[in-house]
Write an enzyme that holds these catalytic residues in place. Structure first.
Site, PDB file in Angstrom:
ATOM      1  N   ILE A 435       0.820  -1.221   0.000  1.00 16.18           N
ATOM      2  CA  ILE A 435       0.000   0.000   0.000  1.00 16.18           C
ATOM      3  C   ILE A 435       0.850   1.265   0.000  1.00 16.18           C
ATOM      4  O   ILE A 435       0.357   2.361  -0.223  1.00 16.18           O
ATOM      5  CB  ILE A 435      -0.989  -0.027   1.188  1.00 16.18           C
ATOM      6  CG1 ILE A 435      -1.810  -1.325   1.157  1.00 16.18           C
ATOM      7  CG2 ILE A 435      -1.931   1.152   1.188  1.00 16.18           C
ATOM      8  CD1 ILE A 435      -2.574  -1.570  -0.135  1.00 16.18           C
ATOM      9  N   CYS A 520      -2.633  12.183  19.735  1.00 18.33           N
ATOM     10  CA  CYS A 520      -3.062  13.486  19.245  1.00 18.33           C
ATOM     11  C   CYS A 520      -2.657  13.650  17.783  1.00 18.33           C
ATOM     12  O   CYS A 520      -1.714  13.012  17.332  1.00 18.33           O
ATOM     13  CB  CYS A 520      -2.383  14.591  20.038  1.00 18.33           C
ATOM     14  SG  CYS A 520      -2.795  14.543  21.778  1.00 18.33           S
ATOM     15  N   TRP A 565      -8.531  15.974   6.549  1.00 15.06           N
ATOM     16  CA  TRP A 565      -7.606  15.898   7.681  1.00 15.06           C
ATOM     17  C   TRP A 565      -6.913  17.227   7.974  1.00 15.06           C
ATOM     18  O   TRP A 565      -5.912  17.267   8.686  1.00 15.06           O
ATOM     19  CB  TRP A 565      -6.602  14.751   7.475  1.00 15.06           C
ATOM     20  CG  TRP A 565      -7.212  13.419   7.823  1.00 15.06           C
ATOM     21  CD1 TRP A 565      -8.380  13.209   8.506  1.00 15.06           C
ATOM     22  CD2 TRP A 565      -6.705  12.109   7.521  1.00 15.06           C
ATOM     23  NE1 TRP A 565      -8.621  11.862   8.637  1.00 15.06           N
ATOM     24  CE2 TRP A 565      -7.614  11.161   8.046  1.00 15.06           C
ATOM     25  CE3 TRP A 565      -5.555  11.643   6.868  1.00 15.06           C
ATOM     26  CZ2 TRP A 565      -7.420   9.774   7.928  1.00 15.06           C
ATOM     27  CZ3 TRP A 565      -5.362  10.270   6.749  1.00 15.06           C
ATOM     28  CH2 TRP A 565      -6.283   9.344   7.275  1.00 15.06           C
ATOM     29  N   GLU A 609     -14.941   9.263   5.729  1.00 20.57           N
ATOM     30  CA  GLU A 609     -15.259   9.987   6.959  1.00 20.57           C
ATOM     31  C   GLU A 609     -15.722  11.416   6.718  1.00 20.57           C
ATOM     32  O   GLU A 609     -16.200  12.071   7.631  1.00 20.57           O
ATOM     33  CB  GLU A 609     -14.091   9.951   7.930  1.00 20.57           C
ATOM     34  CG  GLU A 609     -12.892  10.733   7.495  1.00 20.57           C
ATOM     35  CD  GLU A 609     -11.710  10.426   8.399  1.00 20.57           C
ATOM     36  OE1 GLU A 609     -11.404   9.235   8.568  1.00 20.57           O
ATOM     37  OE2 GLU A 609     -11.114  11.365   8.912  1.00 20.57           O
ATOM     38  N   HIS A 645      -6.373   3.930  -2.681  1.00 24.04           N
ATOM     39  CA  HIS A 645      -6.443   3.059  -1.504  1.00 24.04           C
ATOM     40  C   HIS A 645      -7.397   3.666  -0.496  1.00 24.04           C
ATOM     41  O   HIS A 645      -7.382   4.868  -0.260  1.00 24.04           O
ATOM     42  CB  HIS A 645      -5.062   2.889  -0.867  1.00 24.04           C
ATOM     43  CG  HIS A 645      -5.123   2.258   0.488  1.00 24.04           C
ATOM     44  ND1 HIS A 645      -5.435   0.934   0.667  1.00 24.04           N
ATOM     45  CD2 HIS A 645      -4.954   2.773   1.739  1.00 24.04           C
ATOM     46  CE1 HIS A 645      -5.455   0.670   1.964  1.00 24.04           C
ATOM     47  NE2 HIS A 645      -5.170   1.768   2.629  1.00 24.04           N
ATOM     48  N   HIS A 698      -2.474  -4.418  11.112  1.00 24.47           N
ATOM     49  CA  HIS A 698      -2.588  -3.752  12.407  1.00 24.47           C
ATOM     50  C   HIS A 698      -2.064  -4.623  13.543  1.00 24.47           C
ATOM     51  O   HIS A 698      -1.958  -4.178  14.675  1.00 24.47           O
ATOM     52  CB  HIS A 698      -4.041  -3.347  12.671  1.00 24.47           C
ATOM     53  CG  HIS A 698      -4.590  -2.486  11.564  1.00 24.47           C
ATOM     54  ND1 HIS A 698      -5.166  -3.032  10.430  1.00 24.47           N
ATOM     55  CD2 HIS A 698      -4.599  -1.146  11.388  1.00 24.47           C
ATOM     56  CE1 HIS A 698      -5.522  -2.036   9.621  1.00 24.47           C
ATOM     57  NE2 HIS A 698      -5.187  -0.897  10.175  1.00 24.47           N
ATOM     58  N   CYS A 730      -3.201  -2.412   4.462  1.00 23.11           N
ATOM     59  CA  CYS A 730      -2.902  -0.982   4.607  1.00 23.11           C
ATOM     60  C   CYS A 730      -1.381  -0.815   4.558  1.00 23.11           C
ATOM     61  O   CYS A 730      -0.656  -1.795   4.341  1.00 23.11           O
ATOM     62  CB  CYS A 730      -3.497  -0.423   5.905  1.00 23.11           C
ATOM     63  SG  CYS A 730      -3.593   1.390   5.935  1.00 23.11           S
TER      64      CYS A 730
HETATM   65  N1  GLN Z   1       0.187   5.063   1.289  1.00 24.77           N
HETATM   66  C1  GLN Z   1      -0.150   5.178   2.668  1.00 24.77           C
HETATM   67  C2  GLN Z   1       0.673   4.184   3.457  1.00 24.77           C
HETATM   68  O1  GLN Z   1       0.955   3.145   2.945  1.00 24.77           O
HETATM   69  C3  GLN Z   1      -1.599   4.895   2.912  1.00 24.77           C
HETATM   70  C4  GLN Z   1      -1.945   4.968   4.371  1.00 24.77           C
HETATM   71  C5  GLN Z   1      -3.403   5.041   4.653  1.00 24.77           C
HETATM   72  O2  GLN Z   1      -4.190   4.892   3.766  1.00 24.77           O
HETATM   73  N2  GLN Z   1      -3.767   5.270   5.865  1.00 24.77           N
HETATM   74  O3  GLN Z   1       0.999   4.426   4.614  1.00 24.77           O
HETATM   75 ZN    ZN Z   2      -5.213   2.082   4.634  1.00 28.24          ZN
END
Ligand code: GLN
Ligand code: ZN
Length: 755
Positions: A435, A520, A565, A609, A645, A698, A730
């Protein structure tokens, strides 16, 4: 007497004191007594700030060691089974929040459409709820000792249940009957604290589209709660949108006051008649509690005057639109912001002053203002004027460019593009990729920090980054991946990195906002028209490409995510800002393809979001979000493959939107849901390529070849081989090299058996 109200104040501390204390405590470096001491200091300081600004209604119990929803679970005794035998209070609390060696943590999710995450209550059918009033009582009397008579902040019962999950029964609202009894007991106990007490119940659930059943529960709840004790005055507050349906219901109960958001819920204006007929007090949220621009105080006063045409002034209290939890605490540590930009900004403490002056001006007259208030008011007028006319904000070129857009579409439709791309890329079936990010080591963070602090030269820094890229490419070659990435070593954060390179963004030094627990974030301040003075990623991506024969994916953050963000400007519609960002991303994609990069990924991690809370507004959001993404990517030639993504797995409600974004490949986060959520892609006949994550990044666990094979097998039950990509779910930045390497090797190994 100025009648003003603050819905809640941040607790993390202006120097993130609470974060530091908690983390040291978790690491075993300090005892819990130290955390308590720190908490006390913070509460006092925050009360003092409010007192200094003549705030009349100040909260207690807005403080939390982790999260207010979690606190509420403790108050009513909603303890999931797996934690019930923990006797020590702190251990119980933090185990629920963070898990312990025997039990996983309770899950976390976003608080409405903010970036704050709350701990999701878990309700079970055999829960026996019981009251624990300890924290509330302590904070109440602590505030009194400090010298204020606080209101008590609590999560309202309907929102509490609505935002929880039922673990072993169908409808979480079945728990209402039991839980309301604990709420009644709670009020009974609170009523003993003092002669007269104000309780604020937050019921933000009612700013969403609401069912008749939920409204009837609201009625039952507040009929019952307002009957508990004569000396309790109940205020029910909502925020982030209008809550017209709920207001009607609440007006027919015996509560004392209704709090409405007039910044993000301008439709609340329609509720004034209902409120005035019912003789309720209105807590009018006019000072923006979730964005950081100075309020136009005169405009706020006009708004209040308009409200007071319908409502007796005596029945109006001037308030923040929501808790100030969502903004940083104070500007006082900002030494590097350009002075003019700093003048346009109000963090929490500055908002208290705005609230003070606004209410003084509304209830009194300008001649009655104190010297200090008068000074603030004229500074405010100046700031508003200079912000509106500053040449830092407006960029004519960007404006013109946006005006002249004739198409959001790529040159060829997907069916034609993909053929060309397949020819050029000649990838095997079930191509493997990642990713974007690779492990962010302490060494790497130090390298970036040293460069930022000018402790090392550009040359040393660049050599450091390049050697990371070398390693990263070598690792991916060794693992046998098909489409490689450079690993994102130059990025501290996927939004901040681009913000720093773009015109129109500023950065605070200390503008921290609690995201969850001790974590934070420091969102960029997006103040002006956005443009891209220089290429942002080309050097790194082309360097990486020069080190391998395999295609390297360019890696960018998408316009919608950058917008969602950041603290985004409030002086033009969000869609214009998003499209300006999109133009800069488009320029970057163009540079990348000109340099021979064949694949570019545009991350839209925060696409979902940004969704509005009300259905009626979703269409408009989707329209500009899609247009922004398309505007960013339409520049890609047919042969350039665009990936995106998203950090989600549930696309059921937004599949048409995803399709309309027209990315050639989308990678998503399905590893934890098998193929269940993937089925929607099949159902709607989705034609483009998809990379559903095959393992969960994760967790530090290395997935076995067998497990990944099984997951791929599940994917193939739903979608044909020709359409699938294989990747983790991810970015890998939070993992260690020792975990990443074997995991990726296993992933590649697993794919081989399907080819
Ligand atoms: N390219 C980003 C990574 O690999 C994507 C992160 C994300 O979508 N939160 O960290
Ligand atoms: Zn992701």
């Amino acid at each position: 007497m100025a009648k003003n109200w603050v819905i809640g104040f941040p607790r993390i501390g202006e120097q993130r004191e609470l974060k530091k204390a908690l983390e040291s405590y978790w690491a075993g470096d300090i005892g819990f007594e130290e955390v308590k001491k720190c908490s006390k200091t913070l509460r006092k300081r925050h009360w003092q700030y409010q007192k200094d600004n003549d705030i009349e209604y100040i909260s207690c119990n807005d403080f939390s060691l982790y999260d207010n929803m979690l606190d509420m679970s403790i108050v009513i005794g909603a303890i999931p089974k797996r934690f019930r035998d923990i006797e020590n209070e702190e251990e119980l609390y933090f185990s629920m929040a963070r898990g312990n060696k025997n039990s996983t943590a309770m899950s976390m999710t976003k608080w409405l459409n903010t970036n704050y995450h709350y701990i999701v209550p878990e309700l079970s059918k055999d829960d026996e709820y019981s009251l624990n009033i300890k924290k509330i009582k302590e904070e109440y009397f602590e505030a009194k000792e400090f010298g204020i008579k606080p209101k008590i902040n609590l999560i309202g019962i309907v929102s509490y249940i609505a935002f929880s999950k039922a673990v072993d029964f169908a409808d979480r609202f079945e728990a209402f009957g039991k839980i309301i009894q604990v709420y009644e007991k709670l009020l009974k106990e609170i009523s003993k604290f003092d002669d007269e007490i104000i309780v604020q119940f937050d019921e933000p659930y009612f700013v969403k589209d609401i069912s008749a059943k939920e409204l009837s529960l609201l009625k039952i709840a507040y009929d019952r709660l307002s009957a508990v004790a004569q000396n309790i005055k109940i205020a029910v507050v909502t925020y982030f949108e209008h809550s017209k349906e709920a207001t009607k219901v609440l007006a027919s109960t015996d509560i004392w006051a209704i709090g409405l958001d007039f910044v993000y819920g301008s439709d609340n204006i329609d509720s004034l008649d209902v409120i005035s007929q019912s003789d309720k007090v209105l807590i009018a949220g006019v000072i923006d509690g979730r964005n950081i621009w100075v309020s136009d105080i005169e405009k706020k006063v006009s708004l209040l005057k308009a409200i007071s045409k319908k409502l007796n002034k005596e029945n109006i209290i001037v308030s923040t639109s929501c808790s100030l939890l969502h903004v940083p605490i104070t500007l006082k540590y900002e030494k590097k912001l350009a002075c003019d930009i700093k003048d346009w900004i109000a963090f929490g403490v500055e908002k208290l002053a705005e609230l003070r002056v606004t209410s003084n001006l509304f209830f009194g007259s300008s001649s009655e203002l104190s010297a200090e208030d008068r000074e603030l008011l004229s500074a405010n007028k100046r700031a508003i004027h200079f912000r509106a006319t500053s040449n830092k904000i407006h960029n004519f070129e960007v404006f013109e460019r946006l005006k002249n857009i004739d198409s959001f579409n790529r040159d060829l439709p997907f069916e034609k593009r993909i053929k060309i791309q397949k020819d050029i890329l000649s990838l095997p079936i079930l191509p493997t990729t990642t990713i974007g990010s690779f492990p962010q080591t302490a060494e790497l963070r130090k390298l970036r920090r040293d460069y930022k602090n000018k402790e090392i030269s550009k040359d040393v820094y660049e050599r450091g980054i390049k050697s990371y890229i070398d390693e990263c490419i070598a690792c991916q070659e060794e693992c046998g991946l098909d489409v490689l990435v450079h690993g994102e070593p130059e990025r501290n954060d996927m939004v901040e990195y681009f913000g720093e390179m773009l015109e129109g963004f500023a950065f605070s030094q200390n503008g921290w906002v609690q995201s969850y627990g001790s974590r934070c974030v420091k969102p960029p301040l997006l103040y002006g028209d956005v443009s891209r003075p220089n290429a942002m990623t080309v050097e790194w991506i082309t360097y990486a490409q020069s080190k391998t024969e395999k295609p390297v994916k360019g890696m960018l953050t998408g316009p919608v995510t950058i917008l969602n963000w950041s603290f985004v400007r409030d002086d033009q519609p969000k869609d214009v800002t998003a499209k300006q960002i999109a133009l800069s991303i488009a320029d970057e994609i163009d540079d990348l393809q000109k340099e021979g990069i064949k694949i570019v990924q545009v991350d839209e991690a925060a696409f979902k979001e940004g969704y509005p809370l009300r259905k009626e507004k979703i269409g408009a959001y989707e329209k500009w979000a899609i247009e922004s993404f398309k505007l960013a990517t339409a520049v890609a030639e047919p042969k350039t493959q665009i990936h995106t993504h998203m950090c989600y797995s549930d696309f059921n409600d937004i599949i048409d939107t995803i399709e309309a974004m027209d990315a050639d490949v989308i990678t998503i986060e399905t590893s934890r849901s098998g193929n269940r959520l993937l089925k929607v892609f099949k159902r709607v006949g989705y034609k483009k390529e998809i990379g559903p994550g095959v393992y969960d990044i994760h967790s530090p666990r290395v997935p076995t070849v067998e497990e990944i094979k099984e997951q791929i097998g599940k994917l193939l039950e739903v979608l044909p081989k020709e359409q699938l990509w294989i990747n983790p779910d991810c970015g890998l930045k939070t993992r260690k090299w020792e975990e990443v390497k074997p995991s990726l090797k296993n992933m590649v190994q697993a794919v081989k058996s399907f080819r």
